[in-house]
Write a protein that holds these residues in place. Structure first.
Motif, PDB file in Angstrom:
ATOM      1  N   ASP A  10       0.922  -1.452  -0.294  1.00  0.00           N
ATOM      2  CA  ASP A  10       0.142  -0.071   0.040  1.00  0.00           C
ATOM      3  C   ASP A  10       0.805   1.417   0.188  1.00  0.00           C
ATOM      4  O   ASP A  10       0.792   2.315  -0.728  1.00  0.00           O
ATOM      5  CB  ASP A  10      -0.875  -0.309   0.882  1.00  0.00           C
ATOM      6  CG  ASP A  10      -2.610  -0.613   0.804  1.00  0.00           C
ATOM      7  OD1 ASP A  10      -2.455  -1.270  -0.308  1.00  0.00           O
ATOM      8  OD2 ASP A  10      -3.411  -1.818   1.892  1.00  0.00           O
ATOM      9  N   LEU A  11       2.011   1.160   0.953  1.00  0.00           N
ATOM     10  CA  LEU A  11       2.715   2.336   0.715  1.00  0.00           C
ATOM     11  C   LEU A  11       3.424   2.771  -0.915  1.00  0.00           C
ATOM     12  O   LEU A  11       3.488   3.551  -1.100  1.00  0.00           O
ATOM     13  CB  LEU A  11       3.825   2.128   1.788  1.00  0.00           C
ATOM     14  CG  LEU A  11       4.983   2.895   2.241  1.00  0.00           C
ATOM     15  CD1 LEU A  11       5.531   3.226   3.797  1.00  0.00           C
ATOM     16  CD2 LEU A  11       6.453   3.382   0.947  1.00  0.00           C
ATOM     17  N   GLU A  12       4.076   1.949  -1.750  1.00  0.00           N
ATOM     18  CA  GLU A  12       4.862   1.739  -2.623  1.00  0.00           C
ATOM     19  C   GLU A  12       3.071   2.235  -3.899  1.00  0.00           C
ATOM     20  O   GLU A  12       3.232   3.284  -4.507  1.00  0.00           O
ATOM     21  CB  GLU A  12       4.422   0.348  -2.706  1.00  0.00           C
ATOM     22  CG  GLU A  12       6.087  -0.097  -2.338  1.00  0.00           C
ATOM     23  CD  GLU A  12       6.437  -1.715  -3.149  1.00  0.00           C
ATOM     24  OE1 GLU A  12       7.388  -1.214  -3.524  1.00  0.00           O
ATOM     25  OE2 GLU A  12       6.049  -2.712  -2.661  1.00  0.00           O
TER      26      GLU A  12
ATOM     27  N   ASP B   8       0.947   4.701  -2.822  1.00  0.00           N
ATOM     28  CA  ASP B   8       0.640   5.141  -2.583  1.00  0.00           C
ATOM     29  C   ASP B   8       1.640   6.596  -3.017  1.00  0.00           C
ATOM     30  O   ASP B   8       1.443   8.142  -3.205  1.00  0.00           O
ATOM     31  CB  ASP B   8       0.724   5.888  -0.486  1.00  0.00           C
ATOM     32  CG  ASP B   8      -0.424   4.898  -0.629  1.00  0.00           C
ATOM     33  OD1 ASP B   8      -2.287   4.635  -0.886  1.00  0.00           O
ATOM     34  OD2 ASP B   8      -0.489   4.577   1.428  1.00  0.00           O
ATOM     35  N   PHE B   9       3.133   6.105  -2.988  1.00  0.00           N
ATOM     36  CA  PHE B   9       3.754   6.686  -3.717  1.00  0.00           C
ATOM     37  C   PHE B   9       4.129   6.485  -4.717  1.00  0.00           C
ATOM     38  O   PHE B   9       5.130   6.712  -5.381  1.00  0.00           O
ATOM     39  CB  PHE B   9       4.805   7.050  -2.585  1.00  0.00           C
ATOM     40  CG  PHE B   9       4.511   7.895  -1.378  1.00  0.00           C
ATOM     41  CD1 PHE B   9       4.120   9.190  -1.016  1.00  0.00           C
ATOM     42  CD2 PHE B   9       3.302   6.890  -0.537  1.00  0.00           C
ATOM     43  CE1 PHE B   9       3.662   9.891  -0.218  1.00  0.00           C
ATOM     44  CE2 PHE B   9       3.685   7.736   1.145  1.00  0.00           C
ATOM     45  CZ  PHE B   9       3.221   8.658   1.034  1.00  0.00           C
ATOM     46  N   LYS B  10       3.856   5.547  -5.515  1.00  0.00           N
ATOM     47  CA  LYS B  10       3.936   5.388  -6.515  1.00  0.00           C
ATOM     48  C   LYS B  10       5.296   4.707  -7.224  1.00  0.00           C
ATOM     49  O   LYS B  10       6.066   5.669  -7.816  1.00  0.00           O
ATOM     50  CB  LYS B  10       3.504   6.628  -7.733  1.00  0.00           C
ATOM     51  CG  LYS B  10       2.216   6.639  -7.429  1.00  0.00           C
ATOM     52  CD  LYS B  10       2.458   8.088  -8.956  1.00  0.00           C
ATOM     53  CE  LYS B  10       0.028   8.333  -8.299  1.00  0.00           C
ATOM     54  NZ  LYS B  10       0.102   9.432  -9.418  1.00  0.00           N
ATOM     55  N   THR B  11       6.585   4.142  -5.836  1.00  0.00           N
ATOM     56  CA  THR B  11       7.399   3.467  -5.970  1.00  0.00           C
ATOM     57  C   THR B  11       7.436   2.011  -6.660  1.00  0.00           C
ATOM     58  O   THR B  11       8.985   1.652  -6.720  1.00  0.00           O
ATOM     59  CB  THR B  11       7.881   3.640  -5.477  1.00  0.00           C
ATOM     60  OG1 THR B  11       7.817   2.667  -3.804  1.00  0.00           O
ATOM     61  CG2 THR B  11       8.011   5.527  -4.020  1.00  0.00           C
ATOM     62  N   THR B  12       6.497   1.619  -7.691  1.00  0.00           N
ATOM     63  CA  THR B  12       6.687   0.879  -8.246  1.00  0.00           C
ATOM     64  C   THR B  12       6.226   0.513  -9.202  1.00  0.00           C
ATOM     65  O   THR B  12       5.028   0.863  -9.503  1.00  0.00           O
ATOM     66  CB  THR B  12       6.440  -0.650  -7.358  1.00  0.00           C
ATOM     67  OG1 THR B  12       6.438  -1.739  -7.561  1.00  0.00           O
ATOM     68  CG2 THR B  12       4.345  -0.102  -6.296  1.00  0.00           C
TER      69      THR B  12
END
Length: 401
Positions: A221-223, A225-229
């Motif tokens: 979810d964190l990834e 949320d911040f579009k890091t994946t």
């Protein structure tokens, strides 16, 4: 108590300059502490402050009280504007908040953050300096320190509160989430962004290897949320993980994993796959309702959730109609399930004690009234009034029958 309205302390603490803080050996109370959870550091500073006060060292006590106050605040990682809340709040004040240290003290925190070694203390000081002064250098230092905390957790060199050392735990992920929030506030780009992207993936992968469903979901979810994946790749991984957990007999994990799958496919603009995942979410909710057959209230709750999920998917009218009919039938069973339960109990022993005490009290009052009337005969003015026999029993009308 942190839910209480945030009311700032009316009196600001005295300014403690950098030289005074450094002369008090600010990291002595937390030397050797593996934890990167500020709530643990606060306890050390509180103990050290009390010891300094007993020893009569006012300067050290003031420094440890300052650093302890800094560590008491709770981190709300998802709140970009108010990331810290007081430990306690009451009608007329609160424990320390960022505004308690506004002004020159926050500038001192920024300078002190560059001097201390413990990553959790460094991150907290630099973060407070950023919140109150908006100095980008403080934000970058806070990001680096939060990253270091998470790296130590992944390497097994640090832990959170209660000796937990999983980097995918809720409190540990808050550190990484706060770093991402800060990076977004000052602008993505540069080496720190690359570090955050790779670190988020490194947190997710161990959770997958441990088959830690909720840790995997939190990190994913964190990834997202911040579009890091890459969302499509994450969706495929989550879908495969859901199938594995279902085959292992996991009753709760697959629903969370299918929710994550639906979100990831939606982020990747693959609506057909997202709808397929949502149908799986709904069916997992129905399975939960099946397990709640003995409790109509719980069963109807999960059926309502399943129906609401299917409303987001085209072509599910027939399935929703079936579930709606089942829901209506089960709602009719709630009244029987909630029927009142009554039973008889013999309370004669409970009643007899007060009854005897009441009768004895009446007798004493009657005796006292009789003696009083004998000593003070009634006035001739009331001689013609008809006498009521109950006059001699002032509490007779109230006594138990």
């Amino acid at each position: 108590m942190s839910d209480a309205p945030q009311t700032e302390q009316k009196s600001e603490p005295s300014l403690i300059v950098l030289a005074a803080i450094l002369s008090a050996d600010p990291e002595m109370p937390i030397s050797g502490e593996r934890s990167v959870d500020c709530s643990v550091l606060w306890r050390h500073y509180s103990t050290a402050r009390d010891a300094a006060e007993l020893a009569g060292n006012v300067e050290k006590a003031a420094v440890y009280n300052l650093l302890g106050g800094v560590c008491t605040m709770s981190l709300q990682a998802g709140e970009p504007l108010k990331p810290f809340t007081p430990l306690m709040a009451w009608a007329t004040g609160s424990s320390p908040t960022p505004l308690t240290y506004r002004g020159k003290q926050s500038l001192v925190f920024g300078e002190l953050a560059a001097e201390v070694a413990h990553p959790a203390l460094k991150a907290r000081l630099a973060d407070l300096a950023w919140v109150n002064t908006k100095q980008h250098e403080a934000a970058r230092l806070a990001i680096e320190s939060y990253i270091e905390c998470v790296r130590r957790l992944l390497a097994g060199k640090a832990e959170m509160r209660s000796r937990r050392n999983e980097a995918s735990g809720p409190r540990a992920l808050d550190l990484l989430r706060r770093a991402c929030v800060l990076q977004r506030q000052i602008g993505w780009g540069g080496g720190q962004t690359d570090d955050l992207v790779s670190l988020a993936k490194k947190v997710r992968q161990p959770a997958l290897r441990r088959e830690d469903v909720f840790g995997f979901v939190r990190a994913s979810d964190l990834e997202l949320d911040f579009k890091t994946t890459r969302a499509a790749s994450l969706a495929k991984t989550a879908e495969a993980f859901a199938a594995t957990r279902a085959a292992a007999g996991d009753k709760d994990g697959p629903e969370q994993l299918w929710r994550l799958t639906a979100r990831a496919y939606s982020r990747a603009d693959r609506k057909v796959d997202a709808d397929r995942a949502l149908v799986q979410v709904a069916e997992r909710l129905v399975e939960t309702a099946d397990r709640m057959a003995k409790s109509p209230m719980h069963e109807t709750h999960w059926l309502e959730q399943a129906i609401a999920t299917l409303r987001r998917v085209r072509g599910t009218n027939a399935r929703r109609a079936d579930l709606q009919a089942r829901l209506v039938r089960k709602q009719g069973d709630i009244a029987d399930f909630m029927a009142p339960i009554s039973s008889s109990t013999d309370i004669s022993e409970i009643v007899e004690g007060p009854r005897r005490n009441w009768a004895a009290r009446n007798w004493r009052m009657l005796s006292s009234s009789t003696r009083s009337k004998a000593a003070h005969p009634p006035s001739p003015l009331f001689a013609g009034r008809q006498r009521n026999p109950s006059d001699d029993l002032p509490l007779a009308a109230c006594s138990p029958r």
